[in-house]
Design an enzyme around this catalytic site. Sequence first.
Site, PDB file in Angstrom:
ATOM      1  N   LYS A  98       0.874  -1.171   0.000  1.00 21.26           N
ATOM      2  CA  LYS A  98       0.000   0.000   0.000  1.00 21.26           C
ATOM      3  C   LYS A  98       0.912   1.221   0.000  1.00 21.26           C
ATOM      4  O   LYS A  98       1.714   1.403   0.910  1.00 21.26           O
ATOM      5  CB  LYS A  98      -0.883   0.009   1.250  1.00 21.26           C
ATOM      6  CG  LYS A  98      -1.685   1.297   1.388  1.00 21.26           C
ATOM      7  CD  LYS A  98      -2.439   1.353   2.697  1.00 21.26           C
ATOM      8  CE  LYS A  98      -2.845   2.791   2.989  1.00 21.26           C
ATOM      9  NZ  LYS A  98      -3.525   2.943   4.277  1.00 21.26           N
ATOM     10  N   GLY A 186     -10.508   7.557   7.573  1.00 20.26           N
ATOM     11  CA  GLY A 186     -11.595   8.436   7.944  1.00 20.26           C
ATOM     12  C   GLY A 186     -12.882   7.753   8.305  1.00 20.26           C
ATOM     13  O   GLY A 186     -13.779   8.382   8.869  1.00 20.26           O
ATOM     14  N   THR A 208      -8.230   3.180  12.713  1.00 15.75           N
ATOM     15  CA  THR A 208      -8.504   3.961  13.926  1.00 15.75           C
ATOM     16  C   THR A 208      -9.825   3.585  14.589  1.00 15.75           C
ATOM     17  O   THR A 208      -9.869   3.392  15.805  1.00 15.75           O
ATOM     18  CB  THR A 208      -8.537   5.460  13.583  1.00 15.75           C
ATOM     19  OG1 THR A 208      -7.315   5.821  12.948  1.00 15.75           O
ATOM     20  CG2 THR A 208      -8.719   6.307  14.836  1.00 15.75           C
TER      21      THR A 208
END
Lengths: 258, 367
Positions: A98, A186, A208
């Site tokens: 990535k 996000g 997260t």
Amino acid sequence: MVVDTLTIGGVELESRLFLGTGKFSSNKMIPQVVESSGARVVTVALRRVDLEFPEENIVNFVPKGCILMPNTSGARNATEAVRIARLARASGCGNWVKIEVISDNRYLLPDNYETIKATEELVADGFIVLPYMSPDLMVAKRLEEAGAAAVMPLGAPIGSNRGLKTKELVRILIEEISVPIIVDAGIGRPSEAAEAMEMGAAAVLVNTAIATAEDPVTMAGAFGLAVKAGRKAFLANPGAVLDYAQASSPLTGFLRDE
Amino acid sequence: MSFYAEMQRCNIVKLTSFLDSVGPKEIKRILAKHSLSELDYLALLSPGAEDFLEEMAWRAHRLTLQHFGRVIMLYTPLYLANHCVNSCLYCGFRTQNALARSILTPAQLEAEARVIAATGLKHILILTGESRQHSPVSYIKDCVRLLKKYFTSITIEIYPLEEAGYTELISEGVDGLTIYQEVYDEEVYAEVHPAGPKRDYRFRLDAPERACRAGIRTVNVGALLGLQHWRSEAFYAGLHASYLQQKFPSVEVSIAPPRLRPHIGGFQPREAVTDKNLVQYMLAFRLYMPRGGITLSTRERPELRDHLVKLGVTRMSAGSCTAVGGRTNGENATGQFEISDERDVAAVARMIYNLGYQPVYKDWQRI
């Protein structure tokens, strides 16, 4: 029977949830979260990989059967991303990568142009490349042309948990780009992951929101279900593109008889 | 352009009167904002914000979790040499102090490195006093070359260099810089630095920028709390960090809030900086710069450090020793200051795990 698989780099993936690993309270959570969520692609930052300290080496906690996808966290430009990718491969982390090229530490927004350069070079070097980018159609086209195996637009800045703030731009990518679009960064709630899947995203990557939940294992399970639900909803949509020909025209079929 | 020009915009008299004028209404308005201005940051450092520490703490805790995860990066300091030509009133290494001056030979350095490497740590902070004669850049470069065998990340905390000096050390393998202005108040700076090259306020202030131009990856700045009133010093340190981040977006910027500790010479702080003051500083900074790092050293006692883990800290030192060669030949070595948290790396790691966080031993490698 509907055949709905996600194939990247020649590998058929059972799960459309990709898992990030940088923020857990312990590496021991990783196998638990993988099992709970069903994720089969797990990203790790090469900067964390420590071959000399097996007890704390994050790679050793990624279950066998998962695809390890090192990311180039820390790369400020294409040159550094390419170096990190090669170091990762040389360290035994496989040939998926990535690309994260970030030269903005305030918002962690990716540098799209350096990402294109890194993609071109790493594809030529035999990597399966999944570049992280700010959603921009022309950049996505360049990444596709360069041979990226997928394109990973951000939903909102890394760590913000703000959901699909870039929804309309991501929608355009889903419509116009033929490689898988994987929404990365996000996503703060399972409902937001479902929303991305309902729009037609091929997969989502979450770090997260799972790692910082009070109960990461349960949250990972919720994300796993949400991704499946969103994908089912997308397939159930009348406008869905299926892998088999749809012969019936229930609304206008009568015109053929005229 | 220099941070000095930014500082000139702030009038210390107006700054002080502003601090005294902040009330609950302003604090509540600020705490409802997503993005804070410089004045908001200053307001959060004021006496008026002291009644809001719990609310600030929850916000800071959540922001740190989002941006850094449940992770604390560990490092340790390694003093290479304590020769120093400066006369800093607050420092145990000042030239006037009678202590054994020493500098690590390659064999001694390797011995220290092995002890530290055995703990699993991959991040090292190397320090020297200021002596271009005894510990010139060439000596530091040789040390970096040796230490690269053991550590994947090397930060320097040495005397300020010209840009070329930073370029040279970065080429050899240094990736981080720690340099504290000590005190941002120019008049107090002159008082506490009566002699030596460190008297040059501007040269030190501009050092982080020179390092950033040279390509450093991480920069850690701050003031030594206790030399001047802490609220204004905390403000300038935060402003300095923000200025560097804006000017050099690719650099990872952090602050540290070291408080004066007992040392040879016994310089007394101008004012006592309480634990509450320290917490307020850290919380205010986290809300002002959500992605700024906060480094906490072993100057602070164990119980306090344990509490601070959840309040925004991103890096902690462990297994520290402020004496040259102190890990392998500690009998006669005198440290720069007295350490308060003497726990070894394993004990600090256990503490971090017990608090529901992960101690990270490696978060960078040379590429």
